[in-house]
Design a protein around this motif. Structure first.
Motif, PDB file in Angstrom:
ATOM      1  N   VAL A   1      14.246  -2.978 -25.160  1.00 36.99           N
ATOM      2  CA  VAL A   1      13.655  -3.230 -26.461  1.00 36.99           C
ATOM      3  C   VAL A   1      12.170  -3.479 -26.224  1.00 36.99           C
ATOM      4  CG1 VAL A   1      13.607  -4.751 -28.476  1.00 36.99           C
ATOM      5  CG2 VAL A   1      15.783  -4.219 -27.362  1.00 36.99           C
ATOM      6  N   PRO A   2      11.270  -2.671 -26.785  1.00 34.44           N
ATOM      7  CA  PRO A   2      11.538  -1.459 -27.557  1.00 34.44           C
ATOM      8  C   PRO A   2      12.109  -0.350 -26.665  1.00 34.44           C
ATOM      9  CG  PRO A   2       9.193  -1.624 -27.130  1.00 34.44           C
ATOM     10  CD  PRO A   2       9.823  -2.883 -26.585  1.00 34.44           C
ATOM     11  N   PRO A   3      12.806   0.610 -27.266  1.00 39.88           N
ATOM     12  CA  PRO A   3      13.418   1.673 -26.473  1.00 39.88           C
ATOM     13  C   PRO A   3      12.363   2.501 -25.734  1.00 39.88           C
ATOM     14  CG  PRO A   3      13.849   1.973 -28.823  1.00 39.88           C
ATOM     15  CD  PRO A   3      13.047   0.738 -28.678  1.00 39.88           C
ATOM     16  N   ARG A   4      12.731   2.913 -24.542  1.00 39.33           N
ATOM     17  CA  ARG A   4      11.843   3.753 -23.736  1.00 39.33           C
ATOM     18  C   ARG A   4      12.565   5.058 -23.447  1.00 39.33           C
ATOM     19  NH1 ARG A   4      10.460   1.859 -17.842  1.00 39.33           N
ATOM     20  NH2 ARG A   4      11.767   3.557 -17.163  1.00 39.33           N
ATOM     21  N   VAL A   5      11.857   6.166 -23.661  1.00 40.99           N
ATOM     22  CA  VAL A   5      12.429   7.486 -23.410  1.00 40.99           C
ATOM     23  C   VAL A   5      11.454   8.262 -22.540  1.00 40.99           C
ATOM     24  CG1 VAL A   5      13.301   9.612 -24.456  1.00 40.99           C
ATOM     25  CG2 VAL A   5      13.573   7.447 -25.659  1.00 40.99           C
ATOM     26  N   ASP A   6      11.963   8.809 -21.431  1.00 45.05           N
ATOM     27  CA  ASP A   6      11.162   9.628 -20.527  1.00 45.05           C
ATOM     28  C   ASP A   6      11.614  11.070 -20.608  1.00 45.05           C
ATOM     29  OD1 ASP A   6       9.773   7.425 -19.558  1.00 45.05           O
ATOM     30  OD2 ASP A   6      10.973   7.243 -17.737  1.00 45.05           O
ATOM     31  N   TYR A   7      10.670  11.964 -20.425  1.00 45.53           N
ATOM     32  CA  TYR A   7      10.958  13.405 -20.401  1.00 45.53           C
ATOM     33  C   TYR A   7      10.462  13.981 -19.086  1.00 45.53           C
ATOM     34  CZ  TYR A   7      11.954  12.902 -25.315  1.00 45.53           C
ATOM     35  OH  TYR A   7      12.504  12.505 -26.501  1.00 45.53           O
ATOM     36  N   THR A   8      11.301  14.814 -18.475  1.00 47.07           N
ATOM     37  CA  THR A   8      10.996  15.445 -17.194  1.00 47.07           C
ATOM     38  C   THR A   8      11.457  16.893 -17.254  1.00 47.07           C
ATOM     39  OG1 THR A   8      11.517  13.329 -16.122  1.00 47.07           O
ATOM     40  CG2 THR A   8      11.368  15.242 -14.690  1.00 47.07           C
TER      41      THR A   8
ATOM     42  N   GLU B   1       2.849  17.907 -14.612  1.00 45.16           N
ATOM     43  CA  GLU B   1       2.214  16.810 -13.875  1.00 45.16           C
ATOM     44  C   GLU B   1       3.219  15.728 -13.488  1.00 45.16           C
ATOM     45  OE1 GLU B   1      -0.835  15.362 -16.469  1.00 45.16           O
ATOM     46  OE2 GLU B   1      -1.903  17.275 -16.469  1.00 45.16           O
ATOM     47  N   GLY B   2       4.374  15.717 -14.150  1.00 53.46           N
ATOM     48  CA  GLY B   2       5.393  14.717 -13.863  1.00 53.46           C
ATOM     49  C   GLY B   2       5.980  14.149 -15.140  1.00 53.46           C
TER      50      GLY B   2
ATOM     51  N   LEU C   1       3.134  12.051 -24.231  1.00 47.76           N
ATOM     52  CA  LEU C   1       3.152  13.468 -24.608  1.00 47.76           C
ATOM     53  C   LEU C   1       2.439  13.679 -25.936  1.00 47.76           C
ATOM     54  CD1 LEU C   1       6.741  14.642 -23.614  1.00 47.76           C
ATOM     55  CD2 LEU C   1       4.573  15.516 -22.720  1.00 47.76           C
ATOM     56  N   LYS C   2       2.700  12.805 -26.891  1.00 47.23           N
ATOM     57  CA  LYS C   2       2.069  12.949 -28.207  1.00 47.23           C
ATOM     58  C   LYS C   2       0.553  12.908 -28.075  1.00 47.23           C
ATOM     59  CE  LYS C   2       2.376  11.541 -33.007  1.00 47.23           C
ATOM     60  NZ  LYS C   2       1.085  12.085 -33.257  1.00 47.23           N
TER      61      LYS C   2
ATOM     62  N   ILE D   1       3.544  21.257 -24.056  1.00 50.84           N
ATOM     63  CA  ILE D   1       4.444  20.214 -23.555  1.00 50.84           C
ATOM     64  C   ILE D   1       4.765  20.482 -22.083  1.00 50.84           C
ATOM     65  CG2 ILE D   1       6.796  19.290 -23.708  1.00 50.84           C
ATOM     66  CD1 ILE D   1       6.571  19.857 -26.809  1.00 50.84           C
ATOM     67  N   MET D   2       5.087  21.741 -21.772  1.00 48.66           N
ATOM     68  CA  MET D   2       5.396  22.100 -20.385  1.00 48.66           C
ATOM     69  C   MET D   2       4.190  21.870 -19.484  1.00 48.66           C
ATOM     70  SD  MET D   2       7.922  25.305 -20.521  1.00 48.66           S
ATOM     71  CE  MET D   2       8.156  25.093 -18.785  1.00 48.66           C
TER      72      MET D   2
END
Length: 106
Positions: free
Chosen positions: A72-79, A31-32, A39-40, A25-26
Motif C-alpha cells: 500500500v500503495p500498490p506497486r506494479v513493475d513492467y519488464t 533499459e530495464g 513509463l508514463k 514503451i518497448m
C-alpha cells in the motif's frame, strides 16, 4: 497468444508493435524494469488509459511481464519478456534509420 496470426511476417510485427506508443514503451523497457509512473513520464504525452491499454495488450501478446506487489500503495513493475527483448534489433534499426534521416533533413 492463441490469436490467429497473419501470413505475412511484416504484418505480424506491425500487429504486435505497430503503434507509436508500443514502440516507445518497448524503447524504455529495453533499459530495464520500470514502474507504471516511470513509463508514463518517459513515454511522454500518453494518457494513463492509453498506457494501460497498450501494456495489457503487450502482456497478452507475451511481450511484457506485469508484476504486482501486495503493498500500500500498490506497486506494479513492467519488464520485457524474452520475446519482447528479441525485438531489440528491430528498434535498433529504427533508431539508426531515424538518426540517418534526421541528419539528412537538417
Amino acid at each position: 497468444m492463441a490469436k490467429e496470426l497473419p501470413a505475412c511476417p511484416v504484418e505480424i510485427t506491425l500487429q504486435l508493435i505497430g503503434n507509436r506508443w508500443k514502440v516507445l514503451i518497448m524503447r524504455d523497457l529495453l533499459e530495464g524494469t520500470k514502474r507504471f509512473g516511470e513509463l508514463k513520464k518517459s513515454v511522454g504525452s500518453i494518457t494513463q488509459k492509453v498506457l494501460t491499454q497498450n501494456l495489457r495488450d503487450m502482456e497478452e501478446n507475451g511481450l511484457v511481464i506485469r508484476k504486482v506487489y501486495a503493498e500500500v500503495p500498490p506497486r506494479v513493475d513492467y519488464t520485457l519478456t524474452e520475446v519482447g527483448y528479441s525485438l531489440k534489433s528491430v528498434l535498433d534499426s529504427m533508431i539508426e534509420w531515424g538518426t540517418s534521416y534526421k541528419n539528412k533533413a537538417e
